[in-house]
Design a protein around this motif. Structure first.
Motif, PDB file in Angstrom:
ATOM      1  N   VAL A 199     -54.705 -45.491 -17.989  1.00  0.00           N
ATOM      2  CA  VAL A 199     -55.626 -46.603 -18.256  1.00  0.00           C
ATOM      3  C   VAL A 199     -56.764 -46.161 -19.164  1.00  0.00           C
ATOM      4  CG1 VAL A 199     -57.107 -48.360 -17.207  1.00  0.00           C
ATOM      5  CG2 VAL A 199     -55.081 -47.521 -15.976  1.00  0.00           C
ATOM      6  N   GLY A 200     -57.061 -46.964 -20.178  1.00  0.00           N
ATOM      7  CA  GLY A 200     -58.163 -46.693 -21.083  1.00  0.00           C
ATOM      8  C   GLY A 200     -59.267 -47.720 -20.961  1.00  0.00           C
ATOM      9  N   ASN A 201     -60.511 -47.283 -21.096  1.00  0.00           N
ATOM     10  CA  ASN A 201     -61.673 -48.169 -21.142  1.00  0.00           C
ATOM     11  C   ASN A 201     -62.206 -48.216 -22.561  1.00  0.00           C
ATOM     12  OD1 ASN A 201     -61.575 -48.646 -18.407  1.00  0.00           O
ATOM     13  ND2 ASN A 201     -63.335 -47.369 -17.886  1.00  0.00           N
ATOM     14  N   VAL A 202     -62.434 -49.413 -23.082  1.00  0.00           N
ATOM     15  CA  VAL A 202     -62.981 -49.587 -24.429  1.00  0.00           C
ATOM     16  C   VAL A 202     -64.178 -50.528 -24.381  1.00  0.00           C
ATOM     17  CG1 VAL A 202     -60.721 -49.158 -25.475  1.00  0.00           C
ATOM     18  CG2 VAL A 202     -61.440 -51.513 -25.025  1.00  0.00           C
ATOM     19  N   GLU A 203     -64.903 -50.590 -25.478  1.00  0.00           N
ATOM     20  CA  GLU A 203     -66.107 -51.408 -25.525  1.00  0.00           C
ATOM     21  C   GLU A 203     -65.776 -52.898 -25.449  1.00  0.00           C
ATOM     22  OE1 GLU A 203     -66.448 -48.419 -29.048  1.00  0.00           O
ATOM     23  OE2 GLU A 203     -64.884 -49.567 -28.018  1.00  0.00           O
ATOM     24  N   GLU A 204     -66.784 -53.668 -25.068  1.00  0.00           N
ATOM     25  CA  GLU A 204     -66.634 -55.121 -25.006  1.00  0.00           C
ATOM     26  C   GLU A 204     -66.214 -55.655 -26.379  1.00  0.00           C
ATOM     27  OE1 GLU A 204     -69.259 -59.145 -23.967  1.00  0.00           O
ATOM     28  OE2 GLU A 204     -70.093 -57.147 -23.579  1.00  0.00           O
ATOM     29  N   ASP A 267     -68.692 -50.588 -17.834  1.00  0.00           N
ATOM     30  CA  ASP A 267     -69.973 -50.257 -18.458  1.00  0.00           C
ATOM     31  C   ASP A 267     -70.457 -48.879 -18.004  1.00  0.00           C
ATOM     32  OD1 ASP A 267     -70.488 -52.661 -19.954  1.00  0.00           O
ATOM     33  OD2 ASP A 267     -70.904 -53.669 -18.060  1.00  0.00           O
ATOM     34  N   GLU A 268     -70.330 -48.616 -16.698  1.00  0.00           N
ATOM     35  CA  GLU A 268     -70.766 -47.321 -16.169  1.00  0.00           C
ATOM     36  C   GLU A 268     -69.971 -46.188 -16.807  1.00  0.00           C
ATOM     37  OE1 GLU A 268     -71.661 -45.415 -11.798  1.00  0.00           O
ATOM     38  OE2 GLU A 268     -69.662 -46.247 -12.153  1.00  0.00           O
ATOM     39  N   TYR A 269     -68.651 -46.356 -16.890  1.00  0.00           N
ATOM     40  CA  TYR A 269     -67.809 -45.329 -17.514  1.00  0.00           C
ATOM     41  C   TYR A 269     -68.249 -45.077 -18.958  1.00  0.00           C
ATOM     42  CZ  TYR A 269     -63.783 -43.083 -19.677  1.00  0.00           C
ATOM     43  OH  TYR A 269     -62.984 -42.221 -20.386  1.00  0.00           O
ATOM     44  N   LEU A 270     -68.402 -46.141 -19.743  1.00  0.00           N
ATOM     45  CA  LEU A 270     -68.756 -45.984 -21.154  1.00  0.00           C
ATOM     46  C   LEU A 270     -70.114 -45.307 -21.317  1.00  0.00           C
ATOM     47  CD1 LEU A 270     -67.556 -49.470 -22.462  1.00  0.00           C
ATOM     48  CD2 LEU A 270     -66.454 -47.261 -22.884  1.00  0.00           C
ATOM     49  N   GLU A 271     -71.040 -45.612 -20.417  1.00  0.00           N
ATOM     50  CA  GLU A 271     -72.362 -44.989 -20.485  1.00  0.00           C
ATOM     51  C   GLU A 271     -72.279 -43.491 -20.218  1.00  0.00           C
ATOM     52  OE1 GLU A 271     -76.564 -44.917 -17.974  1.00  0.00           O
ATOM     53  OE2 GLU A 271     -75.267 -46.695 -17.836  1.00  0.00           O
TER      54      GLU A 271
END
Length: 393
Positions: A199-204, A267-271
């Motif tokens: 799983v990947g997290n990307v910006e809004e 958001d927490e991950y990206l921060e």
């Protein structure tokens, strides 16, 4: 009695598909490579807590002056744990910016050059053209394309290689001898056998771009979509789409944050990670009770769903009969969901490093091809409790 799947394909919910007709054929996962702050200690942790076995090593002793790298396996899962041995090593710089994290998700392919040519024509991010890496054990053909953040997708053909892992690596024995525990029935031989999805997290606003990227560059299909209505609590929300290859062996869910009252887990991950990246890896097992029991005993912390989740009569009606009684699932805090194809059991670890970034999912599928949509509310409420404890909600 445990229902033992016939093979890893069934374990991860794969489907029949002839990859020879694909423009970008993929055999399956090859390995996941991490950049960490201390590779020796991380390799010991994955050996002890995750029950993995160290099989190979490369470092200064082999003339590899930049990193110390440990290769760990559990069934068909291969992790490469790399730490910098110099202040200017790539892993050292990556760790300073992001903490421990995934730098490479490698895919085994039958023809690196064919895949590369197709991907580049389709607009892939070119990082390393096809080339050979060789030693006395043979040759690995490899190429690298980019994806979200600093994450790299490595294309690997190891059909002509017969060494312990990769050219330059030497065979080494396990860091931890688990044989006594296995013989005594205290631990299963392995806790998990295959990678189910990454799983990947990307910006809004970027999720659709990366979904379209994988559809265009690798010929993947968008198989599932979750809107912010489906993945939301009182305080936060996210959106997610899942792309997969034809066999469904390789699945990439991609998340982005959605507007909510408070900060979402994305958001927490990206921060804290400082960029898009791999959020979690789902590891498939055929006995989630045994796996989670052993991992807990070895110090792995898991998110815990509330009692109300298991006591809900609607859940019990929807789930029906599964191989593990609901009371047992409640005892171990394992989530359960059912779809038209079958059911699945799943649980999520807490972050596995100091920063609240990378974590793991342990999953046991019984026909289900889904991702636990019915569990989203309970899961995200558990995640928010952890965020609140960290002061990041």
């Amino acid at each position: 009695m445990v229902d033992t799947p016939v093979n890893d394909a069934q374990l991860v919910g794969a489907v029949e598909h002839d990859i020879s007709a694909d423009s970008f054929p993929i055999k399956g996962w090859d390995h996941v490579r991490y950049f960490v702050g201390n590779a020796k200690q991380a390799a010991h942790y994955y050996s002890t807590a995750f029950g993995m076995t160290c099989i190979a090593y490369r470092g200064p002793e082999q003339g590899w002056r930049e990193h110390a790298e440990y290769v760990l396996k559990s069934g068909g899962v291969t992790f490469v744990i790399a730490g910098g041995v110099r202040s200017d090593s790539a892993a050292t710089k990556h760790y300073a910016a992001h903490g421990d994290g995934v730098i490479e998700v490698a895919l085994e392919v039958p023809d690196v050059d064919k895949n590369w040519e197709f991907a580049i024509k389709q607009g892939a991010i070119a990082l390393e053209e096809p080339h050979d890496i060789s030693d006395e054990h043979g040759t690995v053909r490899v190429a690298v394309i980019g994806t979200y953040g600093e994450t790299r997708n490595v294309l690997v053909d190891r059909s002509q290689y017969h060494g312990p892992f990769w050219p330059g690596f030497v065979e080494r024995g396990p860091i931890v001898d688990r044989s006594a525990k296995i013989d005594a029935g205290i631990e299963p031989k392995r806790f998990f056998q295959a990678i189910d999805h990454v799983v990947g997290n990307v910006e809004e606003g970027k999720m659709r771009d990366w979904v379209e990227y994988y559809e265009r560059v690798m010929g993947f299909t968008n198989i599932v979509e979750f809107t912010d209505d489906a993945i939301a609590t009182e305080y936060s929300a996210l959106m997610s789409k899942v792309v997969a290859n034809g066999t469904r062996k390789v699945k990439f869910p991609i998340n982005e944050p959605a507007v909510g009252k408070k900060k979402s887990q994305i958001d927490e991950y990206l921060e804290f990670y400082g960029s898009p990246g791999v959020q979690h890896i789902a590891l498939a097992t055929n006995d989630i009770i045994a796996a989670v029991s052993a991992m807990r005993a070895n110090g792995v912390e898991f998110l815990e769903a509330p009692d109300t989740y298991y006591d809900d009569p609607e859940l019990r009606d929807r789930i029906g009969e599964v191989r593990v009684p609901i009371e047992t699932l409640k005892e171990h805090r394992i989530l359960v969901d059912r779809d038209e194809d079958g059911y699945m059991l799943q649980i999520f670890t807490k972050p596995q490093q100091d920063r609240p970034t990378v974590f793991y999912e342990i999953i046991e599928r019984h026909g289900s091809l889904s991702f636990g949509k019915g569990n989203f509310k309970a899961l995200f409420e558990a995640l928010e409790k952890e965020q609140e404890r960290r002061g990041n909600l």
